[in-house]
Design an enzyme around this catalytic site. Structure first.
Site, PDB file in Angstrom:
ATOM      1  N   GLU A 224     -13.266  -0.535  16.966  1.00 31.50           N
ATOM      2  CA  GLU A 224     -14.384  -0.692  15.908  1.00 31.50           C
ATOM      3  C   GLU A 224     -15.934  -1.793  15.870  1.00 31.50           C
ATOM      4  O   GLU A 224     -15.299  -2.544  16.446  1.00 31.50           O
ATOM      5  CB  GLU A 224     -13.818  -0.681  14.528  1.00 31.50           C
TER       6      GLU A 224
ATOM      7  N   ILE B 252       0.622  -1.322  -0.105  1.00 28.90           N
ATOM      8  CA  ILE B 252       0.276  -0.508  -0.111  1.00 28.90           C
ATOM      9  C   ILE B 252       0.547   1.124   0.107  1.00 28.90           C
ATOM     10  O   ILE B 252       0.909   2.100  -1.043  1.00 28.90           O
ATOM     11  CB  ILE B 252      -0.824   0.058   1.321  1.00 28.90           C
TER      12      ILE B 252
ATOM     13  N   HIS C  52     -13.270   2.200   8.361  1.00 24.69           N
ATOM     14  CA  HIS C  52     -12.778   0.642   8.046  1.00 24.69           C
ATOM     15  C   HIS C  52     -13.162   0.398   6.784  1.00 24.69           C
ATOM     16  O   HIS C  52     -13.713  -1.136   5.947  1.00 24.69           O
ATOM     17  CB  HIS C  52     -13.182   0.234   8.486  1.00 24.69           C
TER      18      HIS C  52
ATOM     19  N   ARG D 169      -3.756   1.391  11.149  1.00 28.41           N
ATOM     20  CA  ARG D 169      -4.013   0.387  12.153  1.00 28.41           C
ATOM     21  C   ARG D 169      -5.089   2.511  13.363  1.00 28.41           C
ATOM     22  O   ARG D 169      -4.255   3.245  13.657  1.00 28.41           O
ATOM     23  CB  ARG D 169      -4.056  -0.225  12.959  1.00 28.41           C
TER      24      ARG D 169
ATOM     25  N   PRO E  86       2.854  -1.828  10.263  1.00 26.82           N
ATOM     26  CA  PRO E  86       1.750  -2.794  10.911  1.00 26.82           C
ATOM     27  C   PRO E  86       1.752  -1.709  12.266  1.00 26.82           C
ATOM     28  O   PRO E  86       2.140  -1.836  12.762  1.00 26.82           O
ATOM     29  CB  PRO E  86       2.581  -4.014  11.001  1.00 26.82           C
TER      30      PRO E  86
END
Length: 321
Positions: free
Chosen positions: A268, A162, A287, A240, A212
């Site tokens: 979430e 990404i 999300h 995140r 991450p």
């Protein structure tokens, strides 16, 4: 295994709310699909399954111990923290994930948020609908200054599938890029410079997170790092929620120090008292960056290929061996 292998999908709705087909998976065995599964129902629903697919349904050691027929858990996502990998390995249960299924979709959302703040399309659309253009004495108007991205600096944290796509899009828009990774990178594309985080925070007009979540970087966006940033810096988080100290960010947003676009939150669905829900200068999506039709279809295809490979004795994308 035979074509009568029992396959259970515990929470398939977010992947396939009805616009995709489970038929290719159904061809591999006796398939049962549940939209959602509570913790109380997990064991009962997976009791006789040899293969379980799940996204957010927790498969801890206590659950795995109650599923004697289970031989395979396919996580319908890239992250696999919902499964106790050590417990699965001890029971000879293969666990796989789905890597790299939608980096283009997430990168696209990064710039949707960025352009939301620089171009203010939604606000101007609403102003037009409310009659401001019809009543304008000039041929055009703006509600506040718009911002060109060309020549601005984009800070990108992380250079995986990404992050690398975000870098390429930023370059295509004429931006300069400061890149931070855990170890210094060399031989980067023209226009991209590796930088320590402090430099990235100080010099970037926009910052996009693509790393991450670890103990080392939890809350990396906090009062101290926000204080380093340019006034008006746009912070984008599609990685995140835990990378951000949400209370500190809300304070900076409400003070007008920075702007933000986020697709992830610390919890979430979010709790009602999450300070970002009522903060100024922020755009929030639920999300959903990963969830384009094309990315979901790719995810489903890879997940089914993972199952087929396992049944053929050729395990791929295994995360617990």
């Amino acid at each position: 295994m035979t074509n009568k292998t029992k396959i259970v999908v515990l929470d398939g709705f977010t992947l396939n709310p009805g616009d995709l087909s489970w038929a290719p998976l159904q061809q591999l065995g006796e398939l049962t699909v549940y939209d959602r599964t509570s913790a109380a129902d997990t064991v009962a629903r997976a009791q006789d399954a040899e293969i379980v697919l799940a996204n957010k349904t927790l498969m801890g050691a206590d659950v795995l111990a109650q599923l004697p027929k289970l031989r395979y858990v396919g996580v319908l996502a890239t992250g696999y923290n919902v499964v106790d990998l050590a417990a699965a390995k001890a029971r000879d249960i293969v666990v796989t994930n789905v890597p790299g299924y939608g980096p283009d979709a997430v990168a696209q959302m990064v710039f949707a948020h960025l352009l939301h703040h620089t171009q203010q399309v939604a606000a101007h659309h609403q102003a037009v609908v409310n009659g401001m253009w019809q009543n304008s004495i000039d041929f055009c108007f703006t509600l506040s200054p718009l911002t060109s991205l060309a020549g601005k600096t984009m800070g990108v944290v992380g250079y995986g599938d990404i992050g690398s796509r975000v870098v390429n899009i930023a370059l295509a828009l004429g931006m300069k890029v400061l890149l931070n990774t855990r170890t210094e990178r060399k031989n980067l594309p023209t226009g991209v410079t590796w930088a320590p985080l402090d430099q990235l925070y100080r010099e970037s007009h926009a910052i996009s997170l693509h790393c991450p979540l670890t103990d080392a970087n939890a809350g990396m966006i906090n009062r101290d790092t926000l204080a380093l940033m340019r006034d008006g810096c746009i912070i984008i988080n599609t990685a995140r929620g835990g990378l951000v100290d949400e209370a500190a960010l809300a304070e900076a947003l409400n003070a007008g120090k920075v702007r933000a676009g986020v697709d992830v939150l610390s919890t979430e669905p979010p709790k009602a008292d999450n300070p970002l829900l009522t903060a100024a200068n922020i755009s929030i999506t639920p999300h959903s960056a990963w969830a384009t039709t094309e990315a979901r279809q790719n995810l489903l295809n890879i997940a089914i290929n993972n199952v087929q490979a396992f049944m053929d004795g050729k395990v791929v994308n295994c995360v617990n061996r």
